[in-house]
Design an enzyme around this catalytic site. Structure first.
Site, mmCIF file in Angstrom:
data_model
loop_
_atom_site.group_PDB
_atom_site.id
_atom_site.type_symbol
_atom_site.label_atom_id
_atom_site.label_comp_id
_atom_site.label_asym_id
_atom_site.label_seq_id
_atom_site.Cartn_x
_atom_site.Cartn_y
_atom_site.Cartn_z
ATOM 1 C CD GLU A 173 -3.222 13.044 -9.271
ATOM 2 O OE1 GLU A 173 -2.553 13.774 -8.039
ATOM 3 O OE2 GLU A 173 -2.700 12.236 -9.623
ATOM 4 C CE LYS B 159 1.643 6.610 -6.129
ATOM 5 N NZ LYS B 159 1.231 7.769 -5.728
ATOM 6 C CG HIS C 50 -2.551 8.724 -6.227
ATOM 7 N ND1 HIS C 50 -2.059 8.070 -5.399
ATOM 8 C CD2 HIS C 50 -3.326 7.802 -7.101
ATOM 9 C CE1 HIS C 50 -2.380 6.909 -5.269
ATOM 10 N NE2 HIS C 50 -3.202 6.461 -6.304
ATOM 11 C CG HIS D 173 1.050 2.696 -6.591
ATOM 12 N ND1 HIS D 173 1.009 3.155 -5.184
ATOM 13 C CD2 HIS D 173 -0.458 2.881 -6.812
ATOM 14 C CE1 HIS D 173 -0.141 3.539 -4.678
ATOM 15 N NE2 HIS D 173 -0.940 3.167 -5.695
ATOM 16 C CB CYS E 94 -3.147 3.733 -3.069
ATOM 17 S SG CYS E 94 -3.396 2.321 -3.897
ATOM 18 C CG PHE F 264 -8.090 -0.312 -5.135
ATOM 19 C CD1 PHE F 264 -7.816 0.667 -6.429
ATOM 20 C CD2 PHE F 264 -7.439 -1.495 -5.299
ATOM 21 C CE1 PHE F 264 -7.237 0.260 -7.418
ATOM 22 C CE2 PHE F 264 -6.719 -1.889 -6.559
ATOM 23 C CZ PHE F 264 -6.653 -1.071 -7.523
#
Length: 414
Positions: free
Chosen positions: A315, A336, A304, A341, A164, A400
């Site tokens: 976050e 998002k 994010h 995403h 990502c 990830f």
């Protein structure tokens, strides 16, 4: 030695909210959701039956018909967004400058649709029916490769694949290529299209996706108490980066400057962020140091903000760690909430959004934020866009494997 300054001179977007920068941007300002029922395959037996599909995309608008069959959808998206960005920038590549223009465009998962399709062909019809274009269709670096071939860009060419964080790493790495003098301009960003039975099924198996199937447009809800996972999207976000004097000499429009880049690793877990968002905090702090800016200089963060339970909380904690009391003066939003995403394309799309927030003095909203979760207590610009002077914007991407990337953009002042 004084660092070379890097301008953003071109933008390209393919998103579930719209095809093209203007259509996507206006959709964001209207709080338009691009989440709907999956049509790419029959998802009726899957726990998740919704996604952010790009509607109405015609590859023939950007690519010759005979070339389309050589490319999986993620490559087509990348070429389309790169074409938009190049046209927007007015940058011309010829034999005099080809070696000084490069391409850094990555993807998180690459040609999963091609893999699924030709695996079925193999089982049903045998190996002789596999197209000779199968491998070039699926490997991640063929987005960058096809873009370089299309435009004749012979400079540095690479394709990050950092889940990502891919799009942000591609732009940040391209920024450093120009800054150290290895190129004068770069086509950079991310692209992705993996809304397939294996893609959705795999993330379902991880219990990572929202299952709010009856209310697709409300499913992606970053920072909200009732969020239940992210919604997969597809698309591409591409920027044209140029050394400032290179851009000025040709009278290019300059949207903003890219001034800082941070990249860190959590070294903690394959999917979960580190406790307290420690790796994300170091990444944001690194971007600030790289730019020579103070936390108080930042006006807006494109978060994010994936709509996952731990991700949004951590976050938020990371932002508080880096920005202290100023965190409560910041505007923070997650687009998002509208796109879903986009995995490897997310950082590219959100870099474009961050640049546009500076250029247009407007912050897009976080939609579906009806009940902020405990601990998610910042100004997430809920529901409606907000006019604001944005001199500096930070774009966050966390992937990830604990890979993090942050980009810091600033208003251009000669």
């Amino acid at each position: 030695m004084e660092k070379r300054r890097i301008a953003v001179t071109g933008l390209g977007l393919i998103t579930p909210v719209g095809i093209g920068v203007e259509k996507s941007w206006q959709g964001f300002l209207k709080g338009k959701s691009g989440i709907r029922r999956i049509t790419h395959f029959d998802a009726s037996l899957f726990p998740t039956r919704i996604a952010g599909e790009v509607d109405g995309f015609n590859p023939e608008d950007y690519i010759e018909i005979k070339e389309i069959k050589k490319m999986d959808r993620f490559i087509q998206f990348g070429i389309a967004a790169a074409t938009m960005a190049m046209e927007d920038s007015g940058l011309k590549i010829d034999e005099t400058n080809a070696a000084r223009v490069g391409v850094y465009v990555g993807a998180g998962m690459g040609g999963l649709p091609a893999i699924e399709h030709y695996h079925s062909v193999l089982l049903e019809k045998g190996p002789r029916k596999i197209t000779p274009f199968f491998i070039p269709m699926l490997i991640i670096n063929l987005a960058a490769g096809q873009i370089s071939i299309r435009f004749g860009a012979k400079g540095p060419n690479s394709a990050p694949a950092t889940a990502c964080a891919t799009g942000s790493h591609a732009i940040g790495d391209a920024f450093k290529v120009i800054q150290r003098g290895d190129a004068d301009a770069m086509i950079a960003g991310g692209t992705e299209s993996v809304i397939t039975s294996m893609g959705i099924g795999g993330f379902n198996a991880m219990k990572a996706l929202s299952t709010r199937n009856d209310e697709p447009e409300k499913a992606s809800r970053p920072f909200d108490r009732d969020r239940d996972g992210f919604v997969m999207g597809e698309g591409s976000g591409i920027v044209i980066l140029e050394e400032l004097n290179h851009a000025l000499k040709r009278n290019a429009r300059i949207y903003a400057e890219l001034v800082g880049y941070g990249l860190t690793g959590d070294a903690y877990h394959i999917t979960s962020p580190a406790p307290g968002g420690e790796g994300a905090a170091r990444c944001m702090a690194m971007a600030l140091r790289d730019a020579g800016l103070e936390p108080s200089d930042v006006d807006y963060i494109n978060a994010h903000g994936t709509s996952t339970k731990h991700g949004d909380e951590l976050e938020t904690q990371a932002i508080k760690t880096v920005f202290g009391d100023h965190a409560y003066s910041l505007k923070v939003s997650s687009t998002k909430s509208m796109t879903g995403h986009l995995l490897g394309a997310a950082g590219g799309v959100e870099a474009v959004v961050s640049v546009l927030s500076i250029h247009n003095s407007m912050i897009p909203p976080t939609i579906n934020l009806e009940n902020p979760d405990e601990g998610c207590d910042l100004d997430y610009v809920p529901h409606e866009p907000r006019p604001a002077t944005v001199s500096t914007a930070l774009s966050n991407s966390f992937g990830f494997g604990g890979t993090n990337a942050c980009l810091l953009f600033k208003e251009f002042k000669d």
